[in-house]
Design a protein around this motif. Structure first.
Motif, PDB file in Angstrom:
ATOM      1  N   THR A 196      26.625  21.062  40.612  1.00  0.00           N
ATOM      2  CA  THR A 196      27.974  21.191  41.138  1.00  0.00           C
ATOM      3  C   THR A 196      28.945  20.906  40.007  1.00  0.00           C
ATOM      4  N   LEU A 197      29.756  21.887  39.655  1.00  0.00           N
ATOM      5  CA  LEU A 197      30.725  21.737  38.570  1.00  0.00           C
ATOM      6  C   LEU A 197      32.113  21.568  39.175  1.00  0.00           C
ATOM      7  N   ARG A 198      32.772  20.498  38.815  1.00  0.00           N
ATOM      8  CA  ARG A 198      34.034  20.162  39.464  1.00  0.00           C
ATOM      9  C   ARG A 198      35.171  21.075  39.022  1.00  0.00           C
ATOM     10  N   ASP A 199      36.216  21.073  39.833  1.00  0.00           N
ATOM     11  CA  ASP A 199      37.408  21.873  39.568  1.00  0.00           C
ATOM     12  C   ASP A 199      38.263  21.144  38.535  1.00  0.00           C
ATOM     13  N   THR A 200      38.272  21.645  37.295  1.00  0.00           N
ATOM     14  CA  THR A 200      39.014  20.990  36.219  1.00  0.00           C
ATOM     15  C   THR A 200      39.520  22.025  35.224  1.00  0.00           C
ATOM     16  N   GLN A 201      40.645  21.734  34.592  1.00  0.00           N
ATOM     17  CA  GLN A 201      41.204  22.621  33.574  1.00  0.00           C
ATOM     18  C   GLN A 201      40.511  22.458  32.232  1.00  0.00           C
ATOM     19  N   PHE A 202      39.574  21.531  32.148  1.00  0.00           N
ATOM     20  CA  PHE A 202      38.883  21.281  30.885  1.00  0.00           C
ATOM     21  C   PHE A 202      38.184  22.552  30.390  1.00  0.00           C
ATOM     22  N   TYR A 203      37.513  23.256  31.299  1.00  0.00           N
ATOM     23  CA  TYR A 203      36.788  24.463  30.908  1.00  0.00           C
ATOM     24  C   TYR A 203      37.735  25.554  30.427  1.00  0.00           C
ATOM     25  N   VAL A 204      38.901  25.638  31.042  1.00  0.00           N
ATOM     26  CA  VAL A 204      39.887  26.632  30.630  1.00  0.00           C
ATOM     27  C   VAL A 204      40.359  26.359  29.210  1.00  0.00           C
ATOM     28  N   ARG A 205      40.691  25.115  28.932  1.00  0.00           N
ATOM     29  CA  ARG A 205      41.163  24.752  27.588  1.00  0.00           C
ATOM     30  C   ARG A 205      40.066  24.944  26.547  1.00  0.00           C
ATOM     31  N   ALA A 206      38.844  24.600  26.908  1.00  0.00           N
ATOM     32  CA  ALA A 206      37.729  24.754  25.969  1.00  0.00           C
ATOM     33  C   ALA A 206      37.494  26.217  25.625  1.00  0.00           C
ATOM     34  N   SER A 207      37.580  27.087  26.634  1.00  0.00           N
ATOM     35  CA  SER A 207      37.285  28.502  26.407  1.00  0.00           C
ATOM     36  C   SER A 207      38.291  29.156  25.469  1.00  0.00           C
TER      37      SER A 207
END
Length: 249
Positions: A196-207
């Motif tokens: 389960t991967l949580r809803d976070t902007q971290f992945y957006v910034r990393a990409s």
């Protein structure tokens, strides 16, 4: 070596380099916006960080994985990339990308487009070892995932040879009613619900910078914990598949 060397002497001094077939992980769901690219790029990052020679295959005409690779810094572990969507749109053979995967590749991660179905889905399943299905816990996405999983299980390639399948819940807000419905739905299918991967902007910034979660010197502890069961399941399946391939030699 003597110019009059015998064939046996030539064989004894010739170095033969052999490469094992890479393990191929397909990230797919016919529904768009479920996080296929996020999952695919982070998987590629994990494999590369583990020292595996990794190729990221981008079948999505949006080219998001390809753009992610372009933004990836030279100081990060190398990930090879193939923009397979260009061949797909041009009418070339679905699997012609296989001819251009570097021989030393150990892991292939395949990012797929929305609307994947029919013969194309079956072809990709037939040339895949493991299938991961990201699902967003919403009523619409759960219905779409139900239809897609049915298409996978009924595809000719899967019926000929079943492959390990698992589901990842993406962009999750825990303790919500719809999340509970997703858990019940997956249990009813008997398909592993492994992460389960949580809803976070971290992945957006990393990409935006070509990073995966594992590439950061400092990661959020909760994000790392969420990937542990996913990578544990994946690595266990990879060991099983590798052992099966070795036994056939």
């Amino acid at each position: 070596m003597s110019p009059t060397a015998t064939p046996e002497e030539i064989k004894s001094t010739t170095r033969v380099v052999g490469y094992a077939r890479p393990i191929r992980v397909l990230v797919a769901n016919a529904k768009g916006g479920c996080g296929k690219t996020t999952l695919a790029t982070n998987l590629a990052s994990y494999f590369a960080r583990q020292g595996e020679v990794t190729t990221l295959l981008d079948y999505d005409p949006q080219g998001s994985s390809t753009e992610w690779l372009k933004a990836r810094g030279s100081n990060l572990p190398i990930i090879n990339g193939i923009a397979a969507y260009r061949e797909r749109n041009g009418g070339a053979g679905t699997l012609s990308w296989r001819l251009r995967v570097p021989l030393s590749t150990q892991r292939v991660v395949i990012d797929t487009p929305a609307g994947l179905n029919g013969n194309e889905l079956s072809d990709l399943i037939g040339h895949t070892d493991i299938l991961l299905i990201p699902v967003i816990p919403s009523a619409i996405d759960i219905r779409a995932a139900t239809e897609f999983i049915r298409d996978v299980l009924l595809s000719q390639s899967y019926r000929q040879q079943a492959k390990p399948i698992a589901v990842i819940a993406n962009r999750v807000k825990r303790n919500t009613l719809v999340y509970g419905k997703l858990e019940v739905f997956l249990k009813s299918l008997g398909i592993p619900f492994i992460a389960t991967l949580r809803d976070t902007q971290f992945y957006v910034r990393a990409s935006e910078h070509g990073f995966g979660l594992i590439d950061f010197d400092r990661q959020h502890e909760k994000d790392l914990e969420e990937w542990v069961p996913l990578m544990k399941w994946l690595n266990s399946k990879i060991v099983e598949i590798t052992q099966a391939l070795e036994s056939k030699k």
